[in-house]
Design a protein around this motif. Structure first.
Motif, short mmCIF file in Angstrom:
data_model
loop_
_atom_site.label_atom_id
_atom_site.label_comp_id
_atom_site.label_asym_id
_atom_site.label_seq_id
_atom_site.Cartn_x
_atom_site.Cartn_y
_atom_site.Cartn_z
N ARG A 143 -11.23 -0.76 -0.10
CA ARG A 143 -10.67 0.51 -0.57
C ARG A 143 -9.16 0.50 -0.75
NH1 ARG A 143 -12.90 2.97 4.40
NH2 ARG A 143 -12.61 0.77 4.84
N TYR A 144 -8.44 -0.32 0.03
CA TYR A 144 -6.97 -0.37 -0.09
C TYR A 144 -6.49 -1.67 0.54
CZ TYR A 144 -8.00 1.79 4.41
OH TYR A 144 -8.55 2.09 5.62
N GLY A 145 -5.24 -1.97 0.29
CA GLY A 145 -4.64 -3.15 0.90
C GLY A 145 -5.06 -4.44 0.21
N LEU A 177 -5.33 18.94 12.10
CA LEU A 177 -5.74 17.69 11.46
C LEU A 177 -5.96 16.56 12.47
CD1 LEU A 177 -3.33 17.74 8.37
CD2 LEU A 177 -5.74 18.37 8.44
N TRP A 202 0.84 -1.21 0.00
CA TRP A 202 0.00 0.00 0.00
C TRP A 202 0.87 1.25 0.00
CZ3 TRP A 202 -1.34 3.35 4.47
CH2 TRP A 202 -2.28 4.33 4.11
N LEU A 203 0.52 2.22 -0.83
CA LEU A 203 1.22 3.50 -0.87
C LEU A 203 0.30 4.58 -0.33
CD1 LEU A 203 2.77 3.26 -4.47
CD2 LEU A 203 3.84 2.64 -2.29
N PRO A 263 -1.49 8.00 0.36
CA PRO A 263 -1.58 9.20 -0.47
C PRO A 263 -1.18 10.47 0.29
CG PRO A 263 -3.78 8.48 0.20
CD PRO A 263 -2.81 7.51 0.79
N TYR A 264 -0.77 10.36 1.54
CA TYR A 264 -0.37 11.56 2.29
C TYR A 264 0.66 11.21 3.34
CZ TYR A 264 -3.59 9.65 5.77
OH TYR A 264 -4.22 8.82 6.66
#
Lengths: 490, 100
Positions: free
Chosen positions: A330-332, A238, A101-102, A104-105
């Motif tokens: 969604r990911y992974g 954040l 997984w990359l 995005p932030y």
């Protein structure tokens, strides 16, 4: 090429880079050379970011040449625990479910390190999703203790602690949910700080137990740990749980000593289960603080005896909720199956390792209908008692003292088959997470086996500056002893 | 709290947690979870009558920010991380399968 010394202070590296006396490129190459030599034995890293580090170092050197100041950590390599998001760089939590997984932030701490001129050198190994005390629960194999490769480095930030102890990086970041910075710091003979909950933004820290998680520094010295904490601390819009207080000034007052400070040695954390050689080092630390002018007394903080039990219900409960997001959508990782529901189950069953499954199950059980009040509800009330007893102790004391870990580094595999015995190694560190208070582990000599012992200094919320002053006194006491020994040896 | 967790309980909890356990795992986890829950049972000794539960160490409540639009993550970047995508959306297998 000269190899980076294990104890080349980060502050000195940054000073010389800022003055243009040393090239950041050279600093990075030296550390990469040390890594090339010993990493096969230690396995501190899941991935090196050597190419990015070299580019970042060149940029730092160009900025210095152009008359700019890249910041207080200019050219200093930093190892990042692999549960901190790095944009475009794999972030795995040492789990198959996030392999490849990359993010995005960047995590806020990663952004702040960059702004201070630091250079991320790699992502360090951890117990999967930070669940463990030995770094053996990694999908990518265990990390070994640089002092003795047959021993664990502690965990879950074992890769970060080993990286600092082996001289792979002058600084590292870890995360601490129940002792995951302090315990590996103790076992690897480095300084590890768990700041006050909310001191450091958790934005981009992959969540384990959100009301307990906190990012903090690992470093060879108290001063370097303080410097790194100054850089990453401070309010972050954040993270809605980040405290509004301005970041603390820590380095400036480090040498102010402990004259007149009241220090309580916590009786509940000195008893059963604490190895006699570890206990003797804590007693020696108490004497060293008293010798430096502190008023040291034994004290009782009764509810701490129940901290471990409460923690091993609260942390798994929060984890079972946080880790529900790994569903293959969604990911992974995704393991294909005919329906979404069966795909969810197949993905999670293949993607999570045994300890993560155990904690998810424990937490799910503690939160399930019929057991919620008896387990999770009760544990939350015990958490209140821990906070109350700490508050009572801090009416009489400025700081508290205890072991960090009940033993020195144990052999790999020694506790792998018995989760409860592994959990017990967190008994001294867990109370600070339940209370949200800061604590530091500082190396204070060795045990009977010659391996490092860490002593823990605990402080009330936001009192990191006082806490680190005391840690610096202990560090000085060890240096004095080492020098005296050196003089006594002809 | 004194009733020990059974293999049936563990199977039920695994279902809630969307995990599937092998027979071997079921046996091991039942023993291990029971040991941890037995240890946790020592909090029973504490009198918590009238003690308020703590969910969080900070007294912060209702942390607000100005209601101003700000950029989010790039859609393409987020979708690039997904296992399967169709028409700018996450693609999943059929939600309704054949009756179990």
């Amino acid at each position: 090429m000269r190899h980076a010394s294990t104890y080349l202070p980060a502050a000195e590296i940054a000073d010389s880079v800022r003055r243009g006396e040393r090239a950041a490129v050279e600093v990075v190459e030296e550390h990469l050379a040390t890594i090339a030599e010993r990493e096969p034995e230690v396995h501190a890293f899941n991935a090196l970011t050597d190419a990015q580090a070299r580019m970042a170092a060149e940029l730092i050197d160009r900025r210095v040449a152009a008359g700019e100041d890249p910041g207080p950590l200019a050219g200093v390599p930093v190892a990042l625990k692999d549960n901190l998001c790095t944009a475009g760089v794999p972030t795995t939590c040492s789990s198959r479910i996030l392999e490849g997984w990359l993010p995005p932030y960047d995590a806020t701490v990663v952004t702040r390190l960059g702004l201070a001129g630091a250079i991320a050198i790699g992502k360090t190994n951890l117990d999967e999703f930070a669940m463990g005390s030995s770094t053996e629960n990694s999908a990518f194999g265990p990390t070994h203790n640089p002092h003795d490769a047959s021993r664990v480095p502690g965990g879950s930030s074992g890769g970060s602690a080993a990286a600092v102890a082996a001289g792979f990086a002058p600084l590292a970041l870890g995360s601490d949910t129940g002792g995951s910075i302090r315990q590996p710091a103790a076992l690897c003979g480095v300084v590890g700080v768990k700041p006050t909950y909310g001191r450091v933004s958790r934005y981009g820290l992959i969540a384990f137990a959100s009301s307990l998680d906190q990012i903090g520094p690992l470093a060879p010295t108290v001063a370097d740990a303080a410097l790194l904490l100054e850089v990453v601390a401070g309010h972050d819009p954040l993270d809605s749980t980040s405290v509004p207080e301005p970041p603390p000034s820590l380095v400036a007052g480090l040498d102010d000593g402990v004259e007149g400070l009241r220090v309580g040695v916590v009786a509940e954390l000195m008893g059963q289960g604490v190895a006699p050689d570890v206990r003797r080092r804590v007693e020696a630390a108490a004497e060293a603080l008293a010798g430096a002018g502190a008023k040291v007394e034994e004290t009782s903080v009764a509810a701490l005896a129940y901290g471990l039990s409460a923690y091993y219900l609260i942390a798994p409960a929060e984890a079972s909720s946080n880790l529900a997001r790994y569903d293959g959508v969604r990911y992974g990782l995704r393991v294909d199956a005919p329906t979404t529901a069966t795909m969810n189950v197949a993905t999670r069953t293949a993607g999570f390792g045994p300890e993560v499954k155990r904690r998810i199950m424990l937490g799910t059980y503690a939160l399930s209908a019929g057991y919620y009040d008896a387990y999770y509800g009760k544990a939350q009330k015990v958490r209140t008692l821990v906070i109350r007893d700490f508050a009572a102790a801090y009416e009489s004391f400025d700081l508290l003292l205890s072991p960090t870990s009940p033993t020195t580094a144990f052999p790999l595999g020694a506790k792998a088959a018995d989760p409860l015995s592994m959990y017990l190694s967190d008994v001294c560190t867990i109370p600070s997470n339940l209370a949200g208070d800061p604590a530091v582990s500082v190396p204070f000599g060795t045990g009977d086996d010659g391996l490092p012992v860490g002593v823990q200094i605990l402080a009330p919320a936001l009192a990191e500056a006082t806490m680190l002053r005391a840690a610096a006194v202990l560090e000085d006491a060890m240096l004095d002893q080492a020098m005296a020994r050196a003089e006594a040896t002809p | 709290m004194s009733e020990r967790i059974t293999a049936e309980d563990v199977t039920h909890v695994a279902g809630l947690a969307r995990l599937e356990l092998s027979d071997d795992e079921l046996e091991r986890f039942t023993v291990q979870l029971a040991a941890v829950l037995d240890h946790a049972a020592d909090v029973e000794a504490l009198d918590t009558e009238g003690v308020a539960p703590t969910a969080h160490p900070l007294p912060l409540a209702n942390v607000l920010r100005d209601d101003v639009a700000r950029p989010g993550l790039e859609r393409a970047e987020v979708l690039a991380a997904a296992p399967a995508v169709e028409a700018d959306r996450f693609r999943v297998p059929p939600v309704l399968g054949p009756p179990a």
